[in-house]
Design an enzyme around this catalytic site. Structure first.
Site, PDB file in Angstrom:
ATOM      1  N   GLY A   2      -0.881   1.493  22.942  1.00  0.00           N
ATOM      2  CA  GLY A   2      -1.873   2.541  22.682  1.00  0.00           C
ATOM      3  C   GLY A   2      -1.305   3.946  22.753  1.00  0.00           C
ATOM      4  O   GLY A   2      -2.055   4.928  22.722  1.00  0.00           O
ATOM      5  N   ASN A  23     -13.616   0.175  14.451  1.00  0.00           N
ATOM      6  CA  ASN A  23     -13.447  -0.926  15.415  1.00  0.00           C
ATOM      7  C   ASN A  23     -13.865  -0.509  16.821  1.00  0.00           C
ATOM      8  O   ASN A  23     -14.662  -1.194  17.475  1.00  0.00           O
ATOM      9  CB  ASN A  23     -11.979  -1.377  15.469  1.00  0.00           C
ATOM     10  N   GLY A  58       3.010   1.342  -2.994  1.00  0.00           N
ATOM     11  CA  GLY A  58       2.078   1.427  -4.124  1.00  0.00           C
ATOM     12  C   GLY A  58       1.599   2.858  -4.319  1.00  0.00           C
ATOM     13  O   GLY A  58       1.563   3.387  -5.433  1.00  0.00           O
ATOM     14  N   ASP A  62       3.743  -0.434  12.243  1.00  0.00           N
ATOM     15  CA  ASP A  62       2.674   0.503  12.598  1.00  0.00           C
ATOM     16  C   ASP A  62       3.317   1.864  12.952  1.00  0.00           C
ATOM     17  O   ASP A  62       4.111   1.932  13.883  1.00  0.00           O
ATOM     18  CB  ASP A  62       1.929  -0.059  13.814  1.00  0.00           C
ATOM     19  N   VAL A  76     -11.225   3.728  14.204  1.00  0.00           N
ATOM     20  CA  VAL A  76     -12.424   4.430  14.671  1.00  0.00           C
ATOM     21  C   VAL A  76     -13.638   3.499  14.592  1.00  0.00           C
ATOM     22  O   VAL A  76     -14.397   3.358  15.565  1.00  0.00           O
ATOM     23  CB  VAL A  76     -12.667   5.730  13.865  1.00  0.00           C
ATOM     24  N   TYR A 112       0.833  -1.206   0.000  1.00  0.00           N
ATOM     25  CA  TYR A 112       0.000   0.000   0.000  1.00  0.00           C
ATOM     26  C   TYR A 112       0.873   1.264   0.000  1.00  0.00           C
ATOM     27  O   TYR A 112       0.731   2.129  -0.856  1.00  0.00           O
ATOM     28  CB  TYR A 112      -0.914  -0.031   1.217  1.00  0.00           C
ATOM     29  N   THR A 154       0.088   7.695  17.966  1.00  0.00           N
ATOM     30  CA  THR A 154      -0.879   8.767  17.708  1.00  0.00           C
ATOM     31  C   THR A 154      -1.360   8.767  16.251  1.00  0.00           C
ATOM     32  O   THR A 154      -0.663   8.300  15.353  1.00  0.00           O
ATOM     33  CB  THR A 154      -0.288  10.165  17.998  1.00  0.00           C
TER      34      THR A 154
HETATM   35  P1  NAD Z   1     -12.816   2.221   1.084  1.00  0.00           P
HETATM   36  O1  NAD Z   1     -12.177   0.879   1.181  1.00  0.00           O
HETATM   37  O2  NAD Z   1     -14.102   2.446   1.773  1.00  0.00           O
HETATM   38  O3  NAD Z   1     -13.019   2.648  -0.442  1.00  0.00           O
HETATM   39  C1  NAD Z   1     -12.242   2.165  -1.494  1.00  0.00           C
HETATM   40  C2  NAD Z   1     -13.183   1.831  -2.638  1.00  0.00           C
HETATM   41  O4  NAD Z   1     -12.411   1.362  -3.756  1.00  0.00           O
HETATM   42  C3  NAD Z   1     -14.152   0.702  -2.298  1.00  0.00           C
HETATM   43  O5  NAD Z   1     -15.454   1.063  -2.699  1.00  0.00           O
HETATM   44  C4  NAD Z   1     -13.635  -0.488  -3.089  1.00  0.00           C
HETATM   45  O6  NAD Z   1     -14.633  -1.425  -3.420  1.00  0.00           O
HETATM   46  C5  NAD Z   1     -13.033   0.207  -4.293  1.00  0.00           C
HETATM   47  N1  NAD Z   1     -12.010  -0.599  -4.969  1.00  0.00           N
HETATM   48  C6  NAD Z   1     -10.974  -1.266  -4.402  1.00  0.00           C
HETATM   49  N2  NAD Z   1     -10.249  -1.881  -5.346  1.00  0.00           N
HETATM   50  C7  NAD Z   1     -10.832  -1.587  -6.540  1.00  0.00           C
HETATM   51  C8  NAD Z   1     -10.548  -1.918  -7.896  1.00  0.00           C
HETATM   52  N3  NAD Z   1      -9.510  -2.698  -8.212  1.00  0.00           N
HETATM   53  N4  NAD Z   1     -11.357  -1.439  -8.872  1.00  0.00           N
HETATM   54  C9  NAD Z   1     -12.431  -0.669  -8.557  1.00  0.00           C
HETATM   55  N5  NAD Z   1     -12.744  -0.317  -7.307  1.00  0.00           N
HETATM   56  C10 NAD Z   1     -11.953  -0.766  -6.305  1.00  0.00           C
HETATM   57  O7  NAD Z   1     -11.711   3.261   1.573  1.00  0.00           O
HETATM   58  P2  NAD Z   1     -11.774   4.839   1.750  1.00  0.00           P
HETATM   59  O8  NAD Z   1     -11.412   5.135   3.128  1.00  0.00           O
HETATM   60  O9  NAD Z   1     -13.030   5.371   1.196  1.00  0.00           O
HETATM   61  O10 NAD Z   1     -10.549   5.287   0.827  1.00  0.00           O
HETATM   62  C11 NAD Z   1     -10.734   5.881  -0.445  1.00  0.00           C
HETATM   63  C12 NAD Z   1      -9.376   6.299  -0.999  1.00  0.00           C
HETATM   64  O11 NAD Z   1      -8.773   7.267  -0.143  1.00  0.00           O
HETATM   65  C13 NAD Z   1      -8.379   5.161  -1.140  1.00  0.00           C
HETATM   66  O12 NAD Z   1      -7.633   5.345  -2.334  1.00  0.00           O
HETATM   67  C14 NAD Z   1      -7.477   5.322   0.050  1.00  0.00           C
HETATM   68  O13 NAD Z   1      -6.182   4.819  -0.194  1.00  0.00           O
HETATM   69  C15 NAD Z   1      -7.471   6.832   0.220  1.00  0.00           C
HETATM   70  N6  NAD Z   1      -7.181   7.194   1.620  1.00  0.00           N
HETATM   71  C16 NAD Z   1      -8.150   7.080   2.580  1.00  0.00           C
HETATM   72  C17 NAD Z   1      -7.839   7.400   3.897  1.00  0.00           C
HETATM   73  C18 NAD Z   1      -8.868   7.318   4.980  1.00  0.00           C
HETATM   74  O14 NAD Z   1      -8.529   7.545   6.152  1.00  0.00           O
HETATM   75  N7  NAD Z   1     -10.130   7.034   4.713  1.00  0.00           N
HETATM   76  C19 NAD Z   1      -6.540   7.803   4.230  1.00  0.00           C
HETATM   77  C20 NAD Z   1      -5.588   7.884   3.229  1.00  0.00           C
HETATM   78  C21 NAD Z   1      -5.916   7.600   1.915  1.00  0.00           C
HETATM   79  N1  UDP Z   2      -5.578   0.182  16.059  1.00  0.00           N
HETATM   80  C1  UDP Z   2      -5.946  -0.246  17.333  1.00  0.00           C
HETATM   81  N2  UDP Z   2      -7.025  -1.067  17.446  1.00  0.00           N
HETATM   82  C2  UDP Z   2      -7.783  -1.434  16.382  1.00  0.00           C
HETATM   83  C3  UDP Z   2      -7.420  -0.982  15.088  1.00  0.00           C
HETATM   84  C4  UDP Z   2      -6.298  -0.180  14.972  1.00  0.00           C
HETATM   85  O1  UDP Z   2      -5.301   0.096  18.334  1.00  0.00           O
HETATM   86  O2  UDP Z   2      -8.767  -2.164  16.580  1.00  0.00           O
HETATM   87  C5  UDP Z   2      -4.428   1.095  15.942  1.00  0.00           C
HETATM   88  C6  UDP Z   2      -3.419   0.717  14.855  1.00  0.00           C
HETATM   89  O3  UDP Z   2      -2.442  -0.179  15.364  1.00  0.00           O
HETATM   90  C7  UDP Z   2      -2.823   2.073  14.497  1.00  0.00           C
HETATM   91  C8  UDP Z   2      -3.988   3.050  14.720  1.00  0.00           C
HETATM   92  O4  UDP Z   2      -4.927   2.359  15.544  1.00  0.00           O
HETATM   93  O5  UDP Z   2      -1.790   2.401  15.388  1.00  0.00           O
HETATM   94  C9  UDP Z   2      -4.665   3.473  13.428  1.00  0.00           C
HETATM   95  O6  UDP Z   2      -4.995   2.294  12.714  1.00  0.00           O
HETATM   96  P1  UDP Z   2      -5.828   2.305  11.363  1.00  0.00           P
HETATM   97  O7  UDP Z   2      -5.798   0.906  10.820  1.00  0.00           O
HETATM   98  O8  UDP Z   2      -7.147   2.941  11.605  1.00  0.00           O
HETATM   99  O9  UDP Z   2      -5.042   3.303  10.397  1.00  0.00           O
HETATM  100  P2  UDP Z   2      -3.497   3.409   9.969  1.00  0.00           P
HETATM  101  O10 UDP Z   2      -2.662   2.540  10.843  1.00  0.00           O
HETATM  102  O11 UDP Z   2      -3.496   2.974   8.549  1.00  0.00           O
HETATM  103  O12 UDP Z   2      -3.209   4.842  10.179  1.00  0.00           O
END
Ligand code: NAD
Ligand code: UDP
Length: 309
Positions: free
Chosen positions: A206, A189, A147, A271, A187, A144, A209
């Protein structure tokens, strides 16, 4: 009327973005393979004459007449993007490539949903866009993180040498209604565990941040970035309020009035220990900053989860 493609439009963020784009009077094509997204997120839009849903995987090329593309398709939750790491790397790279080719053919503006994960486990705090990150290329988050980094590279390469009009946003942890209850992010979870009276699963001690942005604030930032004519990014979009996971759990317990107990589970590999956006650039270029405080956003999100579980 603009024709706007939203990949990942049935997901959490994508569905809110589709709502906004319809409200602004656009014709919206929502493309999604429903891997982590759900039809229920866009059900209310299916009867709109200017809304189309197309089930498609962005790893395969896609043809359409469009003026703008928001490329959001990609699983965002660690358990989901780690389920098939090769597939995730392909979505990030081939998906971006296919959408950039589509943008080029149509002379369309294209926005990439990048992430704070491009900073990895950051040594600079808070993170500015100029910071180049500290990312493990061979860990469980790499499919990810790397990517999304290579997708940024691809976007800039198309911009510099193939004249494609790009926008890149780096999204920091965002939450709100329409997150999947089984999504696995912190959030959702914590709220689901608190509402069900189950133990709250804190990974590690925990003390790590994160900075949590409410989805409506994020969508405003995404929309402003696409509509601005003279700045292609990358730009951080997030809420600078920073909380430990223990602090988040305590807030959720209080706001749900839950008797759940905190338990500690193993910390997943790589993490990040801390994360907070520096949003000076977004303020300067887009006049954007988040308005919704964590407690207020949590109340709205808890209300949503109460209605679906
Ligand atoms: P999400 O998983 O709810 O949404 C992703 C969507 O993409 C889903 O509807 C899924 O079915 C679709 N998808 C996945 N693979 C696909 C494929 N190969 N072809 C077509 N559709 C596909 O996640 P989200 O939180 O809504 O995230 C949306 C975007 O924002 C993502 O690109 C994610 O990397 C980026 N992003 C989100 C956050 C966040 O905190 N929500 C943080 C950083 C980046
Ligand atoms: N985390 C946690 N309990 C959970 C899920 C996640 O303590 O049930 C922690 C996780 O280890 C990370 C933070 O919460 O430190 C944020 O996790 P999340 O998967 O939401 O996002 P990311 O790590 O991609 O920022």
């Amino acid at each position: 009327m603009k024709r706007v493609l939203v990949t990942g439009g049935a997901g959490f963020v994508g569905s809110h973005l589709c709502d906004r784009l319809i409200k602004e009077g656009n014709h919206v094509i929502c493309l999604d393979n429903l891997f982590t997204g759900r039809k229920t997120n866009i059900e209310h839009l299916l009867s709109e004459p200017n809304f189309e849903f197309v089930e498609h995987d962005i790893v395969e090329p896609f043809e359409a007449d469009v003026d703008q593309i928001y490329n959001l398709a990609c699983p965002a939750s660690p358990p989901f993007y780690q389920e098939d790491m090769v597939a995730t790397a392909k979505i990030c790279f081939l998906g971006a490539l296919n959408m950039l080719e589509l943008a080029k053919k149509n002379n369309a503006r294209i926005l990439q949903a990048s992430t704070s994960e491009v900073y990895g486990d950051p040594e600079m705090h808070p993170q500015k866009e100029s910071y180049r990150g500290c990312v493990n290329p061979v860990g469980i988050r790499s499919c990810y993180d790397e990517g999304k980094r290579v997708a940024e590279t691809l976007f800039f390469s198309y911009h510099l040498q193939r004249d494609v009009d790009i926008r890149i946003i780096r999204i920091f942890n965002t939450y709100g209604p329409r997150m999947n209850p089984d999504d696995g992010r912190v959030v959702s979870n914590f709220i689901v565990e608190a509402l069900k009276g189950e133990d709250i699963t804190i990974y590690g001690d925990g003390s790590q941040t994160r900075s949590f942005c409410y989805v409506d604030d994020l969508v405003e930032g995404i929309y402003r970035m696409m509509e601005n004519d003279d700045f292609c990014g990358p730009v951080n979009l997030g809420n600078p309020g920073e909380f430990t996971m223990i602090e988040l759990a305590e807030k959720v317990l209080k706001l749900t009035d839950s008797k759940s107990k905190l338990i500690h589970c193993p910390l997943p590999g790589d993490d990040p220990t801390k994360r907070r956006p520096d949003i000076s650039l977004a303020k300067e270029k887009l006049g954007w900053q988040p308005e919704i405080k964590l407690d207020e956003g949590l109340v709205k999100t808890i209300e949503y989860f109460r209605s679906v579980i």
